[in-house]
Enzyme design. Sequence first.
Site, PDB file in Angstrom:
ATOM      1  N   CYS A  99       0.851  -1.190   0.000  1.00  0.00           N
ATOM      2  CA  CYS A  99       0.000   0.000   0.000  1.00  0.00           C
ATOM      3  C   CYS A  99       0.887   1.241   0.000  1.00  0.00           C
ATOM      4  CB  CYS A  99      -0.932   0.020   1.214  1.00  0.00           C
ATOM      5  SG  CYS A  99      -0.071   0.191   2.792  1.00  0.00           S
ATOM      6  N   CYS A 102       3.533   1.678   2.676  1.00  0.00           N
ATOM      7  CA  CYS A 102       4.813   0.991   2.490  1.00  0.00           C
ATOM      8  C   CYS A 102       5.806   1.927   1.802  1.00  0.00           C
ATOM      9  CB  CYS A 102       4.625  -0.277   1.659  1.00  0.00           C
ATOM     10  SG  CYS A 102       3.608  -1.550   2.435  1.00  0.00           S
ATOM     11  N   ASP A 505      26.607  22.909 -36.186  1.00  0.00           N
ATOM     12  CA  ASP A 505      28.070  22.965 -36.130  1.00  0.00           C
ATOM     13  C   ASP A 505      28.582  22.377 -37.443  1.00  0.00           C
ATOM     14  OD1 ASP A 505      30.751  23.039 -35.056  1.00  0.00           O
ATOM     15  OD2 ASP A 505      30.553  20.874 -34.770  1.00  0.00           O
ATOM     16  N   ASP A 697      28.457  18.062 -31.949  1.00  0.00           N
ATOM     17  CA  ASP A 697      28.959  16.754 -31.507  1.00  0.00           C
ATOM     18  C   ASP A 697      30.201  16.820 -30.647  1.00  0.00           C
ATOM     19  OD1 ASP A 697      30.896  17.485 -33.408  1.00  0.00           O
ATOM     20  OD2 ASP A 697      31.279  15.380 -33.915  1.00  0.00           O
ATOM     21  N   ASP A 701      30.965  22.337 -28.527  1.00  0.00           N
ATOM     22  CA  ASP A 701      29.551  22.599 -28.784  1.00  0.00           C
ATOM     23  C   ASP A 701      28.724  22.597 -27.500  1.00  0.00           C
ATOM     24  OD1 ASP A 701      29.884  22.690 -31.595  1.00  0.00           O
ATOM     25  OD2 ASP A 701      29.881  20.508 -31.665  1.00  0.00           O
TER      26      ASP A 701
END
Length: 811
Positions: A99, A102, A505, A697, A701
Amino acid sequence: MSKSDTCIHCKLMIPPGDLVVDEIDGKALHFCCRGCLGVYRIITGAGLNNFYLRRDWVEQGVPPGVFETKFDEVILAGHVIVHHETAAEISLIIEGIRCASCVWLLEKLLGKEPGVDAIHVNYGTHRAQIRFNPQQTSPTKIFATVSRLGYLPHPFTTGAAQEAATREQRSLLIRFGTAAFLSMQLMGFSFALYGGYFHGIDPGVRQIIQYFAAAVTTPVVFYSGWPFLAGAWRSLRNRAPSMDLLISLGVLTAYSYSLYALVVGGEVYFDTAAMIITLILLGRLFETSARNRSISGIDKLLQLAPESANRIEGEETQSVASASLTPGDLILVRPGERIPVDCRIQDGASELDESTITGEPMPVLRRAGETVSAGSLNISASIKLIVERVSAESFIARMARMVEDAQNRKAPIQSMADKVATLFVPFVTMVAIGTWLFWFFSDVPHTEALLNAVSVLIVACPCALGLATPTAVLVASGNAAARGILFRGGDILEMTGRIDLVAFDKTGTLTLGKPTVDQIIPATGHSEKVVLQLASLVESGSSHPLALGIMAKAKASGILPEVAKSVETIPGQGLRMAGDQGEILVGSRTFLTESGVEIPPIDAGALTEVYVSLNGSWCGVLLIHDPLRDEAGQAVSNLQQFGLKTVLLTGDHSKAAEQISTKLAIANYQASLSPADKATWILNQQQSGQRVMMVGDGINDAPALSSADVGCAMAGGTDIALETSDLVLTKPNLGRLYEAIFIARKALQIIKQNLFWAFTYNLVTIPLAASGTLAPVWAAVAMASSSVLVVSNSLRLGRMVRRTLSRSVIT
């Protein structure tokens, strides 16, 4: 049975001979074992006695073996995600949660443990996420604490999650099957009663049939309908009225009135109570099935990594759990087996099928020294690999976590629906009471007034509001994950659908990131070899694409420098190294000139320039060519057809930027930008009202990716770019960017449709029910249909994505 015959903690009957008696606070308390006694002492000793008053256990007892289970530190370590020295995270499935109390107990007690920084337990899935300080505690101590409280913890795995989902589906199916079977029996009794009502029936026979109807309805209400009743009780105790409360009020009202009518000889409506539960369970069954299908992309991703691996120990090979592998372990992967964790090939070469990770259909030859991702399929030869990451930190595990986080994070558009749903239940309850009062004092039978109020309670559907956004996000993120597109959250999915400017980029994004040295121009008094030696010495430890191109040229020329150790990286500018020969600078013209190096004019055309200096004196320049990605032109064109503006942001010189922009038909470019300049440019665009996506990447960046409304990184880039980004393309292919925006826009469209339907449905049906036009049974049909319609519309998104993108030219 007296209370003394049951255990104070677990509430089970105490078998003869197992009684444990302990005097606590002057009272003799009975326990079934010393484990339950220990748990009781821990809970009361922590001042959490309210647990025993608040708990609402349907099932009694504790999980078998909970007090005897031992936990292996090595196995648990494989499930730990280490963020840094003082911060780590582990997910676990906790068996024995009965419940909401708990959950309250676990969060309170574990939160007090030294070293535990944060804990969140999901009552619905029984999954706990715990952040802790590994210098102060360990997974073993955490698991032992959970066990001492009478709950059995397991490391969260795909199998554990699937078992939980399967149990939920099975329980729902059994409850629905029971309700459907008994409701069919009930319909037979109801038809007899309806026939008797119109054509006459012996009172004694009618009463017998009514008793049979009551007997059949009772298990439908209290067994099949128990999840609704329990949810209603929890919502009242937590003072947070829910959909379950409306259903329970309607069902119990119809059921209680029918019992009253059975005693006083009136008309009964047991069929109304039973059919309401049966129809709503059917709707829940559809919802659960749809949710499980929508997250199957995560399961498939995690299932790519095998659960066992062949670890090499001396001359022997031992099969061990993948979760037990640690960095530095040596493993063997034979042909036909998948790689269990992220590794580096130590010995051998083989073709690997990486299509499930990258989307590339052709096998890729991998040799010694190269890194390989978990889930890749070994095709041609046995290879020995050195483990680089534990299973919880492998590439596919990180990507799966991103998808799961995306499905848990709410989209901003959902906040409006959540606010309405919070006020919805009290509002509908008031409308139902008002409806009953209106009809009660009107010239109609009291039973009709009651049934009209029941119709209002049943037909109202906050579920449609609550499901409108999450189901669309689940379906969209699941389908995107299957295509190698990972959104970090519902908020990112929504913002991607609203983007109007995409900034790229250059190196490694629009280009392949595989530059080659085209020409070396040495300064007077220096040779090409000296320039290459100096550049390769500094670049030897870098993973930047330009550095890899320079190292490839050096290797081809027979130059094999040692890995540099004292190199300073200046993001977006270059590298500085203090070597035996003096200070060496390698980088852009601006970087060297700002450091006091005089450089003569160089006509590099569109090639990228990398300058080299030694002790403040210019030594030469390397001119580097990095070819464009094959799909770059088509990807940019597709984005522009969406009505998106595109721009190139690069640290390269203006000639190189201009040439690429012209070739790809990018309308605008900004050259010679530092990482900070890129971030500033993006902020300026945002201030002018633009919603900006940055695609990059590399380390340089990261500031721009963080500043943009949506930062997008492609796998194969640096880890910092992946961590900083909001959207990850697991295949380094710009075509996936078009697909990501397509999916996001369609998801936003579906969410708006769902919300429109949810609001319209309630605005139309609640007045109909209040006016007495809609009977309770038809109200239940309408309510269940509303939820099913929202879910079905969200599932339509998946079919739309598959149908449209399968015809796309994007590969």
